[in-house]
Design a protein around this motif. Structure first.
Motif, short mmCIF file in Angstrom:
data_model
loop_
_atom_site.label_atom_id
_atom_site.label_comp_id
_atom_site.label_asym_id
_atom_site.label_seq_id
_atom_site.Cartn_x
_atom_site.Cartn_y
_atom_site.Cartn_z
N ILE A 213 -7.00 -2.41 16.52
CA ILE A 213 -8.31 -2.15 17.11
C ILE A 213 -9.42 -2.60 16.17
CG2 ILE A 213 -9.90 -0.30 17.79
CD1 ILE A 213 -7.44 1.23 18.83
N VAL A 214 -9.29 -2.28 14.89
CA VAL A 214 -10.29 -2.68 13.90
C VAL A 214 -10.45 -4.20 13.91
CG1 VAL A 214 -10.80 -2.83 11.43
CG2 VAL A 214 -10.02 -0.67 12.41
N GLY A 215 -9.32 -4.91 13.93
CA GLY A 215 -9.38 -6.37 13.95
C GLY A 215 -10.05 -6.90 15.19
N GLU A 216 -9.69 -6.35 16.35
CA GLU A 216 -10.25 -6.82 17.62
C GLU A 216 -11.75 -6.56 17.70
OE1 GLU A 216 -6.26 -6.20 20.41
OE2 GLU A 216 -7.87 -4.70 20.42
N GLU A 217 -12.19 -5.44 17.16
CA GLU A 217 -13.60 -5.07 17.29
C GLU A 217 -14.49 -5.66 16.20
OE1 GLU A 217 -13.95 -0.84 17.76
OE2 GLU A 217 -12.83 -0.82 19.64
N THR A 218 -13.88 -6.27 15.18
CA THR A 218 -14.67 -6.86 14.09
C THR A 218 -14.45 -8.36 13.95
OG1 THR A 218 -12.95 -6.39 12.45
CG2 THR A 218 -14.64 -4.70 12.79
N GLY A 219 -13.56 -8.92 14.77
CA GLY A 219 -13.29 -10.35 14.68
C GLY A 219 -12.47 -10.73 13.47
N THR A 220 -11.69 -9.76 12.95
CA THR A 220 -10.82 -10.01 11.80
C THR A 220 -9.37 -9.82 12.23
OG1 THR A 220 -10.99 -7.70 11.09
CG2 THR A 220 -12.56 -9.27 10.15
N LYS A 221 -8.45 -10.07 11.31
CA LYS A 221 -7.04 -9.90 11.61
C LYS A 221 -6.36 -9.23 10.43
CE LYS A 221 -2.96 -12.34 13.35
NZ LYS A 221 -2.40 -13.66 13.77
N TRP A 222 -5.63 -8.15 10.70
CA TRP A 222 -4.98 -7.37 9.65
C TRP A 222 -3.48 -7.25 9.93
CZ3 TRP A 222 -7.59 -5.52 5.40
CH2 TRP A 222 -8.99 -5.57 5.47
N LYS A 223 -2.69 -7.37 8.89
CA LYS A 223 -1.25 -7.15 8.98
C LYS A 223 -0.92 -5.88 8.19
CE LYS A 223 3.28 -9.13 7.82
NZ LYS A 223 3.70 -7.97 6.99
N SER A 224 -0.34 -4.90 8.87
CA SER A 224 -0.04 -3.62 8.23
C SER A 224 1.45 -3.50 7.94
CB SER A 224 -0.46 -2.46 9.14
OG SER A 224 -0.09 -1.22 8.57
N ASP A 225 1.76 -3.17 6.70
CA ASP A 225 3.12 -2.86 6.28
C ASP A 225 3.10 -1.41 5.81
OD1 ASP A 225 5.68 -2.75 5.38
OD2 ASP A 225 5.41 -4.15 3.71
N ALA A 226 3.65 -0.51 6.61
CA ALA A 226 3.57 0.92 6.30
C ALA A 226 4.94 1.56 6.43
CB ALA A 226 2.57 1.61 7.23
N GLN A 227 5.10 2.68 5.75
CA GLN A 227 6.34 3.43 5.84
C GLN A 227 6.05 4.91 5.64
OE1 GLN A 227 8.98 2.29 2.53
NE2 GLN A 227 7.22 1.29 1.58
N LEU A 228 6.89 5.74 6.22
CA LEU A 228 6.79 7.18 6.05
C LEU A 228 7.79 7.63 5.00
CD1 LEU A 228 6.49 8.29 9.78
CD2 LEU A 228 4.68 8.39 8.06
N LYS A 229 7.32 8.39 4.03
CA LYS A 229 8.18 8.87 2.96
C LYS A 229 8.07 10.38 2.84
CE LYS A 229 8.61 4.78 0.09
NZ LYS A 229 8.78 4.32 -1.30
N THR A 230 9.11 11.00 2.31
CA THR A 230 9.03 12.43 2.04
C THR A 230 8.21 12.64 0.77
OG1 THR A 230 11.03 12.47 0.66
CG2 THR A 230 11.32 12.76 3.05
N PHE A 231 7.73 13.86 0.60
CA PHE A 231 6.97 14.16 -0.61
C PHE A 231 7.85 14.03 -1.85
CE2 PHE A 231 4.53 16.13 2.74
CZ PHE A 231 3.24 15.85 2.39
N ALA A 232 9.11 14.41 -1.72
CA ALA A 232 10.03 14.31 -2.85
C ALA A 232 10.21 12.86 -3.29
CB ALA A 232 11.37 14.93 -2.50
N GLU A 233 10.25 11.94 -2.33
CA GLU A 233 10.43 10.53 -2.66
C GLU A 233 9.26 9.98 -3.48
OE1 GLU A 233 13.01 8.44 0.86
OE2 GLU A 233 11.01 9.16 1.40
#
Length: 259
Positions: A213-233
């Motif tokens: 959405i941010v990319g579409e509304e600002t004319g930019t392009k973003w690639k997201s690399d995300a992961q969910l981790k436990t607090f212990a990790e």
């Protein structure tokens, strides 16, 4: 504050070299923690997270160091006691390439904590990322790497998008946005803080959608690399995060602006 004492076994750390005698380290930490609590009673303060820089936990850390040593600029949004900025300097980055911004000044206390005011040259800006002052607006389009940790999750969905657009404004093609925040593995959901405030815990799908959405509304392009981790990790004391019920996780991300 946490009922546990995460500092009871504290010893001098190679990550935070200073001139505090070993016998006085624990007292020094507690004194700084109490002063930080008086500024704002953040859970992070009670848990002593200023003792654990998070920037070095980023999957992109080696890239960040290399780019900063080559002359890139760095902005820490929600810089707190500036422990991440100090970690970067300890690992070979010149402090004059660094900027920190926060809604309230904790960095003076950071100078006291690290005993480095005379030699630390990072620039600090006291402002709200949602309503940036002239000093922060002067950095629009100039930042190569942005770190934002424990910030966005305090807002609802629409406000997180507004904040992400502010980060976008500071960026340019090739900019990295890195950090972590509270997330969830059971589907993005709203959490009520009080009668007037909601926050949004995001999952991987909603996070990717937000940056689309941010990319579409600002004319930019973003690639997201995300992961969910436990607090212990990520090295958190599990007893200190037991109050976060359900499938709460840490959402860790590296986002790249490709256009």
């Amino acid at each position: 504050m946490s009922s546990s004492d995460p500092w009871k076994e504290v010893a001098p750390s190679k990550d935070f070299p200073c001139k505090i005698p070993s016998a006085d380290v624990l007292q020094h930490i507690h004194e700084v923690r109490d002063k930080a609590w008086d500024i704002r009673p953040y859970p992070c303060t009670g848990l002593g997270t200023f003792l654990q820089p998070t920037i070095s936990k980023s999957p992109a850390y080696s890239t960040i160091i290399s780019r900063l040593q080559s002359g890139d600029s760095f902005l820490d949004v929600g810089c707190y006691l500036s422990q991440d900025l100090k970690k970067l300097v300890f690992d070979g980055v010149s402090s004059d390439r660094l900027h920190g911004v926060d809604i309230v000044n904790h960095w003076d206390l950071g100078y006291e904590f690290f005993q480095d005011k005379k030699k630390f040259e990072a620039r600090f800006i006291d402002t709200d990322i949602l309503n940036p002052n002239e000093e922060l607006r002067a950095l629009v389009g100039k930042i190569d790497i942005i770190s934002v940790t424990h910030v966005l999750h305090q807002w609802d969905w629409k406000t997180q998008i507004v904040a992400a657009k502010q980060l976008n404004a500071l960026s340019k093609s090739g900019t990295l946005v890195v950090g972590l925040q509270i997330g969830t593995s059971e589907g993005a959901k709203k959490i009520k803080e009080d009668d007037t405030q909601w926050e949004m815990q995001q999952d991987l799908e909603s996070w990717a959608e937000m940056w689309k959405i941010v990319g579409e509304e600002t004319g930019t392009k973003w690639k997201s690399d995300a992961q969910l981790k436990t607090f212990a990790e990520l090295g958190f004391v599990t007893e200190d995060t037991d109050y976060l019920t359900g499938k709460v996780r840490v959402l860790q991300f590296v986002i790249t602006r490709n256009r």
